[in-house]
Each structure stands twice: as structure tokens, then as C-alpha cells.
Motif scaffolding. Structure first.
Motif, short mmCIF file in Angstrom:
data_model
loop_
_atom_site.label_atom_id
_atom_site.label_comp_id
_atom_site.label_asym_id
_atom_site.label_seq_id
_atom_site.Cartn_x
_atom_site.Cartn_y
_atom_site.Cartn_z
N TYR A 479 -125.68 -14.59 15.37
CA TYR A 479 -126.37 -13.30 15.26
C TYR A 479 -125.47 -12.25 14.61
CZ TYR A 479 -129.63 -15.52 18.45
OH TYR A 479 -130.52 -16.39 19.02
N ALA A 480 -124.16 -12.43 14.71
CA ALA A 480 -123.23 -11.53 14.04
C ALA A 480 -123.44 -11.58 12.52
CB ALA A 480 -121.79 -11.89 14.39
N VAL A 481 -123.68 -12.78 12.00
CA VAL A 481 -123.93 -12.95 10.57
C VAL A 481 -125.24 -12.27 10.18
CG1 VAL A 481 -124.24 -14.62 8.70
CG2 VAL A 481 -122.66 -15.12 10.58
N ILE A 482 -126.27 -12.45 10.99
CA ILE A 482 -127.58 -11.86 10.70
C ILE A 482 -127.49 -10.34 10.67
CG2 ILE A 482 -129.96 -11.66 11.46
CD1 ILE A 482 -129.28 -14.45 10.57
N ILE A 483 -126.88 -9.76 11.69
CA ILE A 483 -126.79 -8.30 11.79
C ILE A 483 -125.97 -7.72 10.65
CG2 ILE A 483 -125.96 -6.39 13.23
CD1 ILE A 483 -126.56 -8.22 15.68
N SER A 484 -124.85 -8.35 10.33
CA SER A 484 -124.00 -7.83 9.25
C SER A 484 -124.69 -7.95 7.89
CB SER A 484 -122.66 -8.56 9.22
OG SER A 484 -122.84 -9.95 8.99
N ASN A 485 -125.53 -8.95 7.71
CA ASN A 485 -126.31 -9.08 6.47
C ASN A 485 -127.33 -7.96 6.34
OD1 ASN A 485 -125.42 -11.30 4.87
ND2 ASN A 485 -126.16 -12.70 6.42
#
Length: 600
Positions: A479-485
Motif C-alpha cells: 500500500y506504500a507503493v500505491i499511496i506514493s504513486n
């Protein structure tokens, strides 16, 4: 009236690419269902990682070529410099040959080192099978750019569909064959990942086969209808004929007759709707050196901007793999990255529209800007952003509401609990990525090539900082990747919009562009949710959980969504008759809306 005609042609040509993009994304999504069934989520993790590297090298070799070539060709055709277009194609061919070969070699011979750096050693097999495709795509990007520059998007659209059909068929066959070969390798070497890596490699062979067929399509098109200009230039330095039909201007022939013939030939060659202006007698052919410099000056900002914009996926993969390993969660990296790749299958369908509009808006805006037609420039900017939001906002809402049945339909053999939550969290990225893509295309079309690069670079730095911070937050993981994207795309949107406003001095109609589509999408979402629940009640449990039942649920819900969303747009006065006429099938939609009393 002329501006209106050009404006309508822009929407039509953009719609052609948009429809082709949707068809390609749908084909891509459909074939990825059995592909993931064959290679599994772990195999999809290798597949997704390899594609992130492939996309970066592809940007250098060919991805930016259609945009750059279309811009250069469009400018010269608008000035009647037909002979210079041939020189542009020759220079671009040399560029494609050299850069395509270099990028192919980098990917093939550097596959092992790249895979090790990403923390996925088995990914090297996938990278090697993708390498030749980069060279093929370099030539394909050149030819697509030429036809887009003439204002004719149909060859690009057809080639994209052909490419995707061949890709789907070959990918599935080769993935099945190589997965079985990998299973035997597992037994011999006592490993578990040979089958996943070989299966993913087989899936990428289809990419090369599809690109090769698309390239052969363009070669055939040029052999049948392509430009065949005489070596001897006319007085204006311009020469053009189609397959020997053009006779050089005879001494004493009237200039008006030559101009008319030139315009006719240009329309035959490129499908241009607009007439070409007559060149002056003093104009001389451009030198190859000047064209090469022009190509590089046009290409480099777009190329660097695209690299910065797309390298975020590679950095995400690298940081996610290494940080997750450092905190003791390395065993789940490939699996979670495979889930991220499955999310992107859904994410890419609506974003394809903004990519298509971005490709079509550049030559169109370039012409309008070169004519100093500010009214036409503003019209095209407003309509391209509105058209993008009319698709992106309901797509995001639909992904949130229907994430469960869609994910279970597409990946029926997997446990989709994590994927469903990822899709729900990441759905909003569709809106921001679509908007950032179209605004980047607008700035490039206006001639401000360095600003998207600067904006993307700023967003990338902030994105990496946010990602590193979030990856150390307990239990956040993928989810860290999703949010940062999402954060990355939002920053690009804000910076691009600020630049466009500064250059053009116009104000986007927020109510019609964002608010009304959002309200209509909320109404649509409620209806979708109720339709989904009703279908669950009506269908027996034995049918509901199977793919047939899920197809029925998704089909009914999507039909209801499209119908309710469109009716809501009409009731909320999202567009008037004149605006509707500029959209695909506008007249038919208007007649239908008028017949049922939704429009005057």
C-alpha cells in the motif's frame, strides 16, 4: 468554420486512438487472465518487474518517437514542406537503428546484473526474451509518429489492435509451453521458480511477435500507399507524389494548380483534413544536419520527461524489494509485486484514453499554436481535459464499487483479498494519472517541452521520499507503493496545470469538468452497488462464485453503470448540443437524448 472543422477533426482523431487504446487494453486484460492462471501470481511478479525495465529502455529507443516525429512532421506539412518530411523519416530511421540496437544490447547482456539489483535473479530470463522487441519497437515508433503527424490516427489504431491480438495468442501458447519446461528444470536443479520465470518469459515472447506483425503492417501500408517523392526537388524545395502518380510541375504551369495538386496529394498520403499552405519560391530543403538537430531538440525533452515520469515504477520495484528484504519481509516481495501487476491490468484500461488523447493533441495543438489561434488552442485544451475526466472519474468509482466481482472474475484461481483492497485504495490514481498524462501532452503540444520534465522530476523526488518513509510504516507494505504513486501523479497534475494556465491564460470550467462527472459517478456508484447486491441475492451460490456468474454480475452492473452515468450527465447538463456534436457518435446520441426528452 475552419477552426471548428479542425477542432472536430482533433476530437475524431483522438477518439480513434482512444477507442483503439480501449480495445487494446481490453484484449490485454482478457489475455492476462489465462496468462496469470498459467504462470501464477509469482510469475506475474517477474513479468511485471521485467516490463518496468523494458518500458524505460523502450522510452529511449522508441516510446518518445511517435510524439517527436508527429510534432516535426505536422509542422512541415502545415507549411507544405512535403520534401522535408522525407528527410525527417530518413534521419529518424538512422536514430531508430542505432538507439534500438544499443538498448536491445543493454537489456540482453545486462539482464543478469539488472535482475540481481532488483532482488529477483530469475527475472533475467524474462529480460532477455524482451530485449529484441526494443529494436523492433524503435522502427514501429517511427512509422506511427509519421502517420500521427499527418493527422491520420487510423494506421496507428489498426496496428495497435493487430499487435495486441498477436501478442495475446503467442503469449499464451509460449507461456504454457515454457512453464512446463520450467517445471522440469525445477525438478533437475531443486528449485521452485524456474517454472514461474520461464512461463513469464514465454508470455513476453508474444510482445515481440505482436510488435513484428504491427511493423510488417506499416511496411505493407507504405509499399501500397506510402510516400514516394522524386529525387529532383521543385523550385520550392518540396516534392511529393504517391506511387508515381505525381508529375513534377511543368515550366509555366500556374502556381494555383500546383498548390491544389499538392494539397490533394498531402491528403492522400497522410489523410490530412486541412489544406496545406503554399510554399514560397525562396524556401530551400532542410539539411540533414538541421533535421537531426531538430529531432534531438524535440526528442530529448520528451524522452527525458517520459523517463522521469516512468522510472518511478522501476524505483518503486527496487526500493520495495530492498527495503522489504531489509526489514525481514523479503519472502513476500515477488508475490506482492505480482499483485501490484494485477492491479495495473485494471488501472491501465481507463488511462489508455488519456494516453491516446495525449498523442493526438500534440500535433493538433502545435498547428493551432503555430497559427497563433488562441481560441482554437483554448478549445482543444478544455475539451481534451473534459473528455478525459468524463472517462477517468466514473472509471475510478466503478473500480471501487465493483472491485470484488471484477478481481474474482479476472483472477479466479487466486486468493484476491489483498488485490481487492489494493484496487480500492489505488482506484483514485486513475483520475490523477489520466489528468497528468493529458496535461503533459498539452504542454508538449504548446511547445513547452522542458516544463513536463521539470514537473515530473520534482514529483519524482517527492514520490521517492514519501515511498521510503511509508515502507518503514508497519504493515503498510504494498500500500506504500500505491499511496506514493497517487501522490506522484497528483503533484504532476498540479504543476502541469499551473504551467498551462500561465502560458494560455484560460480557466477550466470546474463545474462541467470535475463536479458534474463526480456527482454523476456517485449516482452511478450507488446504482452499481445496489445492482451488485441484487445479483448476489438472485443468483444461486453455485453460479455466483463461478466465472459465468461473475461475468453475468459484472456485465449487468457495467451496463447499468454506463446507462445511469450517461443519463445523469444529461440531466445535470454536463454538455450542450454543440459540445455533444464534437464527441464520437454525437449526432446519434443527441437524437436519442432529444427523443426521450433529456435534451432540447
Amino acid at each position: 468554420m475552419k477552426s471548428s472543422s479542425k477542432y472536430g477533426n482533433f476530437i475524431v482523431q483522438g477518439s480513434i486512438l482512444a477507442i483503439a487504446g480501449i480495445v487494446c487494453r481490453i484484449i490485454g486484460m482478457l489475455y492476462r487472465i489465462p496468462l496469470v492462471d498459467i504462470i501464477g501470481t509469482i510469475g506475474n511478479g517477474y513479468y511485471t518487474s521485467a516490463y518496468s525495465i523494458y518500458n524505460i529502455l523502450l522510452i529511449v529507443s522508441s516510446y518518445s518517437l511517435p510524439t517527436a516525429i508527429s510534432k516535426i512532421v505536422s509542422v512541415r506539412l502545415s507549411k507544405g514542406r512535403i520534401g522535408d518530411v522525407r528527410r525527417v523519416l530518413r534521419v529518424a530511421f538512422i536514430y531508430s537503428t542505432i538507439v534500438g540496437a544499443i538498448m536491445c544490447a543493454v537489456m540482453f547482456f545486462g539482464a543478469g546484473a539488472i535482475a540481481e539489483a532488483m532482488g529477483k535473479p530469475f527475472c533475467s530470463y524474462v529480460l532477455k526474451t524482451l530485449a529484441p522487441t526494443i529494436w523492433i519497437m524503435a522502427y514501429l515508433g517511427l512509422l506511427r509518429g509519421y502517420f500521427q503527424g499527418t493527422g491520420n490516427m487510423m494506421p496507428t489504431a489498426i496496428s495497435q489492435i493487430l499487435e495486441q491480438i498477436v501478442n495475446a495468442a503467442v503469449s499464451l501458447i509460449m507461456a504454457y509451453m515454457l512453464f512446463g519446461y520450467g517445471e522440469r528444470a525445477n525438478a533437475i536443479y531443486g528449485e521452485t521458480d524456474f517454472s514461474f520465470a520461464y512461463g513469464a518469459a514465454g508470455g513476453t515472447i508474444g510482445t515481440g511477435a505482436g510488435a513484428l506483425v504491427a511493423l510488417l503492417f506499416f511496411v505493407l501500408l507504405l509499399l501500397l500507399y506510402g510516400i514516394d517523392m522524386p529525387e529532383e526537388e521543385n523550385e520550392g524545395g518540396s516534392s511529393a507524389r504517391i506511387r508515381g502518380e505525381y508529375e513534377p510541375r511543368r515550366r509555366g504551369q500556374r502556381e494555383e494548380g500546383y498548390g491544389s495538386r499538392g494539397r490533394s496529394l498531402a491528403m492522400e498520403a497522410g489523410g490530412r483534413a486541412a489544406s496545406l499552405p503554399r510554399r514560397g519560391r525562396t524556401a530551400r530543403p532542410e539539411s540533414y544536419g538541421h533535421i537531426a538537430r531538430t529531432l534531438l531538440v524535440t526528442l530529448l525533452p520528451i524522452l527525458i520527461s517520459s523517463c522521469v515520469y516512468n522510472i518511478s515504477t522501476v524505483l518503486d520495484d527496487f526500493l520495495f524489494s530492498n527495503i522489504m528484504t531489509a526489514i525481514g519481509l523479503g519472502s513476500s516481495v515477488v508475490l506482492l509485486w505480482g499483485i501490484f501487476g494485477e492491479y495495473h491490468i485494471l488501472f491501465n484500461v481507463p488511462v489508455a484514453i488519456s494516453n491516446a488523447l495525449s498523442s493526438s493533441v500534440i500535433p493538433s495543438l502545435t498547428n493551432a499554436a503555430s497559427e497563433r489561434n488562441k481560441k482554437l488552442v483554448v478549445q482543444k485544451i478544455r475539451m481534451s481535459i473534459r473528455f478525459t475526466m468524463l472517462i477517468a472519474i466514473p472509471a475510478a468509482v466503478g473500480m471501487i464499487v465493483l472491485s470484488e466481482p471484477i478481481c474474482n472474475l479476472l483472477f479466479n484461481t487466486e486468493d484476491n483479498a489483498t488485490l481487492i483492497r489494493v484496487v480500492q485504495v489505488g482506484a483514485v490514481a486513475v483520475v490523477f494519472y489520466s489528468l497528468s498524462t493529458i496535461t503533459t501532452g498539452i504542454l508538449q503540444g504548446l511547445g513547452h517541452l522542458s516544463e513536463p520534465l521539470r514537473n515530473s522530476a520534482i514529483a519524482l523526488v517527492l514520490h521517492v521520499a514519501v515511498l521510503v518513509f511509508l515502507l518503514y510504516v508497519p504493515k503498510l507494505g504494498i500500500y506504500a507503493v500505491i499511496i506514493s504513486n497517487i501522490f506522484f501523479a497528483l503533484v504532476v497534475c498540479l504543476l502541469n496545470s499551473s504551467c498551462i494556465h500561465r502560458h494560455v491564460r484560460y480557466k477550466q470550467n470546474g463545474k462541467k469538468t470535475y463536479l458534474i462527472p463526480f456527482i454523476a459517478s456517485l449516482i452511478m456508484g450507488v446504482v452499481c452497488f445496489l445492482a451488485h447486491r441484487a445479483m448476489l441475492i438472485l443468483l444461486p451460490d453455485s453460479i455466483e462464485a463461478g466465472r459465468l456468474g461473475l461475468m453475468l454480475i459484472v456485465g449487468v452492473c457495467m451496463f447499468a453503470a454506463v446507462l445511469v452515468y450517461f443519463i445523469s450527465l444529461l440531466l445535470l447538463r454536463a454538455f450542450n448540443k454543440a459540445e455533444l456534436m464534437q464527441m464520437p457518435m454525437g449526432m446519434r446520441i443527441y437524437r436519442l437524448a432529444r427523443a426521450v426528452g433529456l435534451m432540447d
